[in-house]
Every structure is written in structure tokens, then in C-alpha cells.
Design an enzyme around this catalytic site. Structure first.
Site, short mmCIF file in Angstrom:
data_model
loop_
_atom_site.label_atom_id
_atom_site.label_comp_id
_atom_site.label_asym_id
_atom_site.label_seq_id
_atom_site.Cartn_x
_atom_site.Cartn_y
_atom_site.Cartn_z
CE LYS A 171 -13.09 -8.18 7.28
NZ LYS A 171 -12.15 -7.21 7.84
CD GLU B 272 -11.80 -11.47 6.48
OE1 GLU B 272 -10.97 -11.30 7.40
OE2 GLU B 272 -11.79 -10.80 5.44
NE ARG C 27 -3.92 -2.24 1.16
CZ ARG C 27 -3.98 -3.43 0.53
NH1 ARG C 27 -3.27 -3.61 -0.58
NH2 ARG C 27 -4.74 -4.40 0.98
P1 13P Z 1 -10.65 -5.31 2.69
O1 13P Z 1 -11.88 -4.55 3.14
O2 13P Z 1 -9.61 -4.45 2.05
O3 13P Z 1 -11.01 -6.54 1.91
O4 13P Z 1 -9.93 -5.80 4.02
C1 13P Z 1 -10.68 -6.35 5.01
C2 13P Z 1 -9.91 -7.37 5.73
O5 13P Z 1 -9.66 -7.25 6.91
C3 13P Z 1 -9.48 -8.57 4.99
O6 13P Z 1 -9.07 -9.55 5.89
#
Ligand code: 13P
Length: 336
Positions: A218, A176, A33
Site C-alpha cells: 500500500k 504500507e 472526521r
Molecule cells: P487515506 O486513503 O485517507 O490516506 O487512508 C488510507 C489509510 O489506510 C492510511 O493508513
């Protein structure tokens, strides 16, 4: 509100439209980034950038939790205040990414997330430092002959084992299961892979006796692959995503906070708002964005001290827009 139980913490994190700032990029990812804005990634530059976000006005009322990487949880602001205390002072709670990233699962380019072996010890330490919640990301790819059921089962089992260990250490797990956007697949293929992941995940969480009222999901939204010739519209994404959640997520889960996964900042906000305008769901539907919250701030900052306020304004604006979207109160005219 005294946040004493897992249920209280989980409910607080996504209360009143608040969501998560995902600032848990690994050292490698934050390096990429920073490369994009010609900024060297050092311990100090990473600290300066994250400190400016945590000191931005938009943290207040819009951000319920900040997901940190190990380095940041242990770092102090320039004036010596621990960054985790700075986060607490805004009303948000500090959390920590605890997975150790992905490695190959088979020769089909599928991957498995690791980090379970010493997770209990690490969680005990993170809780003692002050982390209130954790994150573990599983990665599922769509392509020729994938995802395989074996890969989904192995990743969802790891997520369920992770969640149990985290709750034993009195922190809220964010689970997630990310179905990646990469590829030419249709939104329907994304729907099917997402449904399979969620069904498998919740059956394994149940088998591990994980307290869903103290757990946050998530997920990815149901979108077309990045290179798909036909792209699902905002309303199609909203309808398919709500359908996959209603069909596969138990109603006693504390909350859902989407990842952005490569969607642009505006599109990620628009999708979230469209879902909340439809509404009628048993859980709060909020955001846990990394790129979609930070991209405008990174571009405004460019690694320059002089740009600090502009970067803070850009971040604060996105945080507010996403909070409004999490309440179905956003509209395009609010964008500057
Ligand atoms: P992004 O919203 O950039 O996908 O990142 C979220 C995240 O924590 C991925 O593990």
C-alpha cells in the site's frame, strides 16, 4: 473460489479491479472526521456510520477487503449480526489494522511505528475472530535533512518483521510505507524518498523470507508536496509513480493498492485511472482509500439517520468509480 492459501486470499482482494475500503480510523481519527460534520463520536455512532457503509450496494463487486479498527472487528450491527459477517456477506473480506501508531524517532520530527512486542498474540486472536489480512502503516516525512536513512531503515525493518509474524498466523500482510504529502517538496523529492523506502522494504522482506505472492503493498503515489509552488500534473504523477514501482517492486508481489493520503476523492480516482490506462504492469494496481472513499459519504450523512441512503449512494458511487479506475475504464463524464 476457495480462499485457502495466502496467495489465494491476496489475489482475491485485488481481483477484477476490486480494492480496499480503509475504515480503520483509530478512535481519535474518526473523532476528528465526526467533528467536521458536527457528530458526536460514540461507540454507537461509529457503529451506525460503518454499518451503513458495509450495507451499501457499492460494496458488492467493488470492494475486496475492508480494513477495520479493533473495536469494529468485535462490534455487532444494530440487528445483532457481527459486522465482520456483514462484510463477508458482501463478498469482501474483513481485515485489521495491527500497528499501534507512531511515536518520535529522533529530534528531527521523524517518527517510528510501534506494536511489534505483542503482535504474535494479537494476530492469533484476530485470525481466530475471522480477520483474513492486516495492515501496518509506516510514516516517512520529507523536510529539512529528512528523511534520514536511519529512520527509513528502522521503519522498513518493522514492516518486514510485522509481515513475517502476520504470515506465520495465516493472514495476508498489507505493508504500507507512506511518504507524506505534507510540505513544499517537489514530486522529484517524493520520488527519491519513495524509491529509497521501497528498495529498503523489499530487501528486508526478502531477508525475512516473506512470501510476496501473499503480500499487498500500500504505497503513496509520487506527488508534489501539498504546499509546493509547482504541482505535478496527472500524467506526471502517473508516470513517476509507475517508474518508482517498476524500478523497485519485485514482479511476484500479489498486488498494489494505493493510499489516498489527502488527495481529493476525484484526483485520487483520476491518478489511479491514468496509471491503469498506461498499464503493462506485473501486478494489479488498485486502491485502499480511506478519505477518498469516505469523504462524500460523511458529508452526505452528517450524522443523521434520514441521510443514510444519500450517504450510501455517495459511497457506492466512489467505490464503483475506483473499481473502474483500477481497470483503466474511468472517465470524468461518469462523475455526477
Ligand atoms: P487515506 O486513503 O485517507 O490516506 O487512508 C488510507 C489509510 O489506510 C492510511 O493508513
Amino acid at each position: 473460489m476457495a480462499l485457502t492459501t495466502l496467495e489465494d486470499i491476496a489475489a482475491y482482494l485485488v481481483s477484477d479491479g476490486k480494492g480496499f475500503l480503509a475504515a480503520d480510523e483509530s478512535t481519535g481519527t474518526i473523532g476528528k472526521r465526526f467533528d467536521a460534520i458536527n457528530t458526536e463520536s460514540t461507540e454507537d455512532s461509529r457503529r451506525d456510520y460503518r454499518e451503513l457503509l458495509f450495507r451499501a450496494e457499492g460494496m458488492q463487486d467493488n470492494i475486496g477487503g475492508v480494513i477495520l479498527f479493533d473495536e469494529t472487528l468485535r462490534q455487532n450491527a444494530e440487528d445483532g449480526t457481527p459486522l465482520k459477517d456483514l462484510i463477508n456477506s458482501t463478498g469482501a473480506l474483513p481485515g485489521i489494522k495491527v500497528d499501534k501508531g507512531i511515536s518520535p524517532f529522533n529530534d528531527l520530527e521523524e517518527v517510528i511505528t510501534g506494536g511489534l512486542e505483542d503482535l504474535n498474540e494479537r494476530c492469533a486472536e484476530y485470525a481466530a475472530i475471522g480477520a483474513k489480512f492486516t495492515k501496518w502503516r509506516a510514516v516517512i516525512k520529507i523536510g529539512n535533512d529528512i528523511p534520514t536513512q536511519e529512520c527509513i531503515d528502522a521503519n522498513m525493518k518493522a514492516l518486514a518483521d510485522y509481515a513475517k509474524i502476520v504470515q506465520t498466523n495465516n493472514m495476508v500482510p498489507i505493508v504500507e510505507p507512506e511518504v507524506l504529502m505534507d510540505g513544499e517538496h517537489s514530486a522529484q523529492s517524493c520520488f527519491e524518498a519513495t524509491a529509497n523506502c521501497l528498495k529498503t522494504l523489499f530487501s528486508m522482506l526478502d531477508a525475512n523470507d516473506v512470501n510476496l505472492k501473499g503480500t499487498i503493498l500500500k504505497p503513496n503515489m509520487v506527488v508534489s508536496g501539498t504546499d509546493a509552488p509547482i504541482q505535478a500534473s496527472v500524467s506526471e504523477v502517473a508516470e513517476l509513480t509507475l517508474k518508482v514501482l517498476k524500478e523497485n517492486v519485485p514482479s511476484d508481489l500479489a498486488g498494489i493498492a494505493f493510499l489516498s493520503g489527502g488527495q481529493s476523492d476525484l484526483v485520487a480516482t483520476e491518478h489511479l485511472d491514468a496509471m491503469n490506462k498506461i498499464g503493462g504492469l506485473p501486478w494489479p494496481l488498485s486502491f485502499s482509500y480511506g478519505r477518498a472513499l469516505q469523504q462524500p459519504a460523511l458529508k452526505a450523512w452528517m450524522g443523521q439517520l434520514d441521510n443514510k441512503e444519500a450517504a450510501q449512494e455517495a459511497f457506492s458511487h466512489r467505490a464503483l468509480m475506483n473499481k473502474l479506475a483500477a481497470q483503466g475504464k474511468w472517465n470524468a463524464e461518469m462523475e455526477i
